[in-house]
Design an enzyme around this catalytic site. Sequence first.
Site, PDB file in Angstrom:
ATOM      1  N   ARG A 112      -9.075  25.593  16.947  1.00 30.97           N
ATOM      2  CA  ARG A 112      -8.401  26.642  16.156  1.00 30.97           C
ATOM      3  C   ARG A 112      -6.902  26.750  16.400  1.00 30.97           C
ATOM      4  O   ARG A 112      -6.282  27.757  16.105  1.00 30.97           O
ATOM      5  CB  ARG A 112      -9.053  28.006  16.375  1.00 30.97           C
ATOM      6  N   LYS A 134       5.742  22.378   8.417  1.00 27.11           N
ATOM      7  CA  LYS A 134       4.805  21.847   7.410  1.00 27.11           C
ATOM      8  C   LYS A 134       4.096  20.655   8.034  1.00 27.11           C
ATOM      9  O   LYS A 134       4.732  19.740   8.546  1.00 27.11           O
ATOM     10  CB  LYS A 134       5.559  21.379   6.175  1.00 27.11           C
ATOM     11  N   GLU A 176      18.781  13.016   2.912  1.00 26.40           N
ATOM     12  CA  GLU A 176      18.300  14.404   3.111  1.00 26.40           C
ATOM     13  C   GLU A 176      19.417  15.295   3.665  1.00 26.40           C
ATOM     14  O   GLU A 176      19.477  16.488   3.357  1.00 26.40           O
ATOM     15  CB  GLU A 176      17.080  14.440   4.040  1.00 26.40           C
ATOM     16  N   LYS A 214      18.363  23.935   7.738  1.00 25.07           N
ATOM     17  CA  LYS A 214      16.912  23.981   7.549  1.00 25.07           C
ATOM     18  C   LYS A 214      16.323  25.199   8.263  1.00 25.07           C
ATOM     19  O   LYS A 214      15.484  25.913   7.706  1.00 25.07           O
ATOM     20  CB  LYS A 214      16.271  22.684   8.060  1.00 25.07           C
ATOM     21  N   GLU A 224       7.347  28.923   1.936  1.00 25.03           N
ATOM     22  CA  GLU A 224       7.835  28.466   0.631  1.00 25.03           C
ATOM     23  C   GLU A 224       7.376  29.317  -0.549  1.00 25.03           C
ATOM     24  O   GLU A 224       6.742  28.849  -1.480  1.00 25.03           O
ATOM     25  CB  GLU A 224       7.460  26.982   0.403  1.00 25.03           C
ATOM     26  N   ARG A 228      12.872  28.314   0.165  1.00 22.92           N
ATOM     27  CA  ARG A 228      12.549  27.036   0.821  1.00 22.92           C
ATOM     28  C   ARG A 228      12.387  25.907  -0.203  1.00 22.92           C
ATOM     29  O   ARG A 228      12.608  24.735   0.110  1.00 22.92           O
ATOM     30  CB  ARG A 228      11.285  27.185   1.685  1.00 22.92           C
ATOM     31  N   ASN A 232      13.721  21.042  -1.960  1.00 24.96           N
ATOM     32  CA  ASN A 232      13.153  20.008  -2.837  1.00 24.96           C
ATOM     33  C   ASN A 232      14.143  19.512  -3.890  1.00 24.96           C
ATOM     34  O   ASN A 232      13.756  18.802  -4.820  1.00 24.96           O
ATOM     35  CB  ASN A 232      11.894  20.530  -3.542  1.00 24.96           C
ATOM     36  N   HIS A 235      13.848  16.162  -5.356  1.00 21.43           N
ATOM     37  CA  HIS A 235      12.497  15.695  -5.057  1.00 21.43           C
ATOM     38  C   HIS A 235      11.571  15.653  -6.266  1.00 21.43           C
ATOM     39  O   HIS A 235      10.643  14.859  -6.314  1.00 21.43           O
ATOM     40  CB  HIS A 235      11.879  16.545  -3.955  1.00 21.43           C
ATOM     41  N   HIS A 239       9.662  12.249  -6.582  1.00 21.16           N
ATOM     42  CA  HIS A 239       8.213  12.074  -6.484  1.00 21.16           C
ATOM     43  C   HIS A 239       7.680  11.230  -7.640  1.00 21.16           C
ATOM     44  O   HIS A 239       6.768  10.428  -7.463  1.00 21.16           O
ATOM     45  CB  HIS A 239       7.504  13.434  -6.434  1.00 21.16           C
ATOM     46  N   HIS A 252      11.238   7.080   0.916  1.00 20.37           N
ATOM     47  CA  HIS A 252      11.318   8.433   0.362  1.00 20.37           C
ATOM     48  C   HIS A 252      12.780   8.884   0.182  1.00 20.37           C
ATOM     49  O   HIS A 252      13.166   9.346  -0.897  1.00 20.37           O
ATOM     50  CB  HIS A 252      10.543   9.402   1.247  1.00 20.37           C
TER      51      HIS A 252
HETATM   52  N1  NAD Z   1       6.975  18.322   7.313  1.00 22.31           N
HETATM   53  C1  NAD Z   1       8.046  18.278   6.556  1.00 22.31           C
HETATM   54  O1  NAD Z   1       8.713  19.290   6.316  1.00 22.31           O
HETATM   55  C2  NAD Z   1       8.476  16.971   5.988  1.00 22.31           C
HETATM   56  C3  NAD Z   1       9.754  16.844   5.413  1.00 22.31           C
HETATM   57  C4  NAD Z   1      10.143  15.597   4.962  1.00 22.31           C
HETATM   58  C5  NAD Z   1       9.288  14.513   5.089  1.00 22.31           C
HETATM   59  N2  NAD Z   1       8.062  14.670   5.646  1.00 22.31           N
HETATM   60  C6  NAD Z   1       7.131  13.536   5.802  1.00 22.31           C
HETATM   61  O2  NAD Z   1       7.733  12.619   6.693  1.00 22.31           O
HETATM   62  C7  NAD Z   1       7.325  11.311   6.364  1.00 22.31           C
HETATM   63  C8  NAD Z   1       8.535  10.435   6.301  1.00 22.31           C
HETATM   64  O3  NAD Z   1       9.147  10.442   7.563  1.00 22.31           O
HETATM   65  P1  NAD Z   1      10.023   9.224   8.066  1.00 22.31           P
HETATM   66  O4  NAD Z   1      11.034   8.897   7.062  1.00 22.31           O
HETATM   67  O5  NAD Z   1      10.438   9.564   9.441  1.00 22.31           O
HETATM   68  O6  NAD Z   1       8.988   8.017   8.035  1.00 22.31           O
HETATM   69  P2  NAD Z   1       8.060   7.314   9.141  1.00 22.31           P
HETATM   70  O7  NAD Z   1       7.494   8.271  10.067  1.00 22.31           O
HETATM   71  O8  NAD Z   1       7.136   6.414   8.398  1.00 22.31           O
HETATM   72  O9  NAD Z   1       9.127   6.397   9.916  1.00 22.31           O
HETATM   73  C9  NAD Z   1       9.806   5.378   9.230  1.00 22.31           C
HETATM   74  C10 NAD Z   1       9.695   4.040   9.976  1.00 22.31           C
HETATM   75  O10 NAD Z   1      10.558   4.055  11.105  1.00 22.31           O
HETATM   76  C11 NAD Z   1       9.840   3.659  12.258  1.00 22.31           C
HETATM   77  N3  NAD Z   1      10.499   4.293  13.398  1.00 22.31           N
HETATM   78  C12 NAD Z   1      10.378   5.551  13.823  1.00 22.31           C
HETATM   79  N4  NAD Z   1      11.249   5.781  14.818  1.00 22.31           N
HETATM   80  C13 NAD Z   1      11.921   4.639  15.029  1.00 22.31           C
HETATM   81  C14 NAD Z   1      12.953   4.246  15.910  1.00 22.31           C
HETATM   82  N5  NAD Z   1      13.518   5.130  16.753  1.00 22.31           N
HETATM   83  N6  NAD Z   1      13.406   2.968  15.851  1.00 22.31           N
HETATM   84  C15 NAD Z   1      12.876   2.090  14.960  1.00 22.31           C
HETATM   85  N7  NAD Z   1      11.915   2.405  14.095  1.00 22.31           N
HETATM   86  C16 NAD Z   1      11.443   3.664  14.133  1.00 22.31           C
HETATM   87  C17 NAD Z   1       8.443   4.108  11.981  1.00 22.31           C
HETATM   88  O11 NAD Z   1       7.505   3.447  12.798  1.00 22.31           O
HETATM   89  C18 NAD Z   1       8.302   3.744  10.504  1.00 22.31           C
HETATM   90  O12 NAD Z   1       8.036   2.382  10.359  1.00 22.31           O
HETATM   91  C19 NAD Z   1       6.566  11.392   5.065  1.00 22.31           C
HETATM   92  O13 NAD Z   1       5.194  11.280   5.328  1.00 22.31           O
HETATM   93  C20 NAD Z   1       6.901  12.775   4.541  1.00 22.31           C
HETATM   94  O14 NAD Z   1       5.869  13.329   3.771  1.00 22.31           O
HETATM   95  C21 NAD Z   1       7.658  15.867   6.096  1.00 22.31           C
HETATM   96 ZN    ZN Z   2      12.363  14.653   1.380  1.00 18.67          ZN
END
Ligand code: NAD
Ligand code: ZN
Length: 348
Positions: A112, A134, A176, A214, A224, A228, A232, A235, A239, A252
Amino acid sequence: MQVNVVLNQTISKDYVVYIDELEKLVLDTKVMVVTNTTVADLHLQAFLARIQAKELHTVILPDGEMYKNFDSLHQILNACFEHRLDRKSLLIAFGGGVIGDMTGFAASIYQRGIGFIQVPTTLLSQVDASVGGKTGINNSYGKNLIGTFWQPNAVYCESAFLKTLPKREFAAGVAEIIKMAVTFDAEFFTWLEQHDLHQNEHLKVAIQKSVMTKANVVSQDETEQGIRAVLNYGHTFAHVIENQTNYSTYLHGEAVAIGIVMANTLACKLRLMQEDDAQRIKSLLEKYALPTTYAIPSVEAFYEAFYLDKKSANAKIKFILAKGIGGFEMRNDLSREVVLEALREMHA
Ligand SMILES: NC(=O)c1ccc[n+]([C@@H]2O[C@H](COP(=O)([O-])OP(=O)(O)OC[C@H]3O[C@@H](n4cnc5c(N)ncnc54)[C@H](O)[C@@H]3O)[C@@H](O)[C@H]2O)c1
Ligand SMILES: [Zn+2]
């Protein structure tokens, strides 16, 4: 540097985002670090050496957005049970946004809900994903459709981890950062035009500025219901682009860069933005080699695809538009015709 995330105490506790302050983590509990193969190879050993805990375990998942699913969630939860984590135990998300979102989700449902700490290792996750609570996974119906709001106990952003980040991933994070500057902070935008984020001292400032933005938005609207959604910006378009290109052509953040330019075309059409401001934003994105154009195969199909986005509540598409630089406007009253016209312009 530290940024406080102040929240409505009835939902979540406040926490601190530490920027370049992680020397040693001393935790008087069982701890399980969740990471992926890529990050583990590069940084896990050095990171574990900095943690002192009652027991220290690790789960290493395969790398990739396609593993942001129930299988990986099961693996995390099973490891929690195997090592008999209790309600005081902590998970640590050590990786990019994929690891952060999944670990947060696992923490929110294990017995939980237990605490977790974010140690984001991509620029995107440092400036955006790790702050705000999130969490979630993807399924065949779409991205992030299963998840919770579950705030971390603390976030540690270390710019040193970013040194191993591939160029494209770095730029995706910059998109971003630019997103937040355009909608919330004109001064920061001008500063970004004048400073190169490849220099570490500038990068640190940009991380701090973005996290502050943020944190400020999340503290006003944790779940949101309103402001918030401004995060987006770009976005709604992104998307659709990601979806039409099977999540394989663009990262992304790259899709967000194109989406920002598209949203600006619409904003110019509605006279919310001047052409030269749109050009300044495009130039800044291009400075980081981000893509800014997309050949829309069919503007009608592109428009219809807006409805697939869960953020378009009640079949009304909410467009987040920048009002000049440093302001925003949310519009859900735009006619199909005006949007189609803008899409045709973008296509040209
Ligand atoms: N929770 C939120 O508010 C929120 C906001 C934006 C995005 N997201 C989510 O985040 C994800 C995207 O995140 P991301 O862009 O970090 O992608 P990711 O986590 O896939 O990382 C991108 C790549 O970089 C590699 N990597 C990570 N750290 C590294 C480092 N220090 N050196 C070399 N390589 C490294 C990872 O293994 C991966 O291959 C999506 O799933 C998205 O939905 C969430
Ligand atoms: Zn984004």
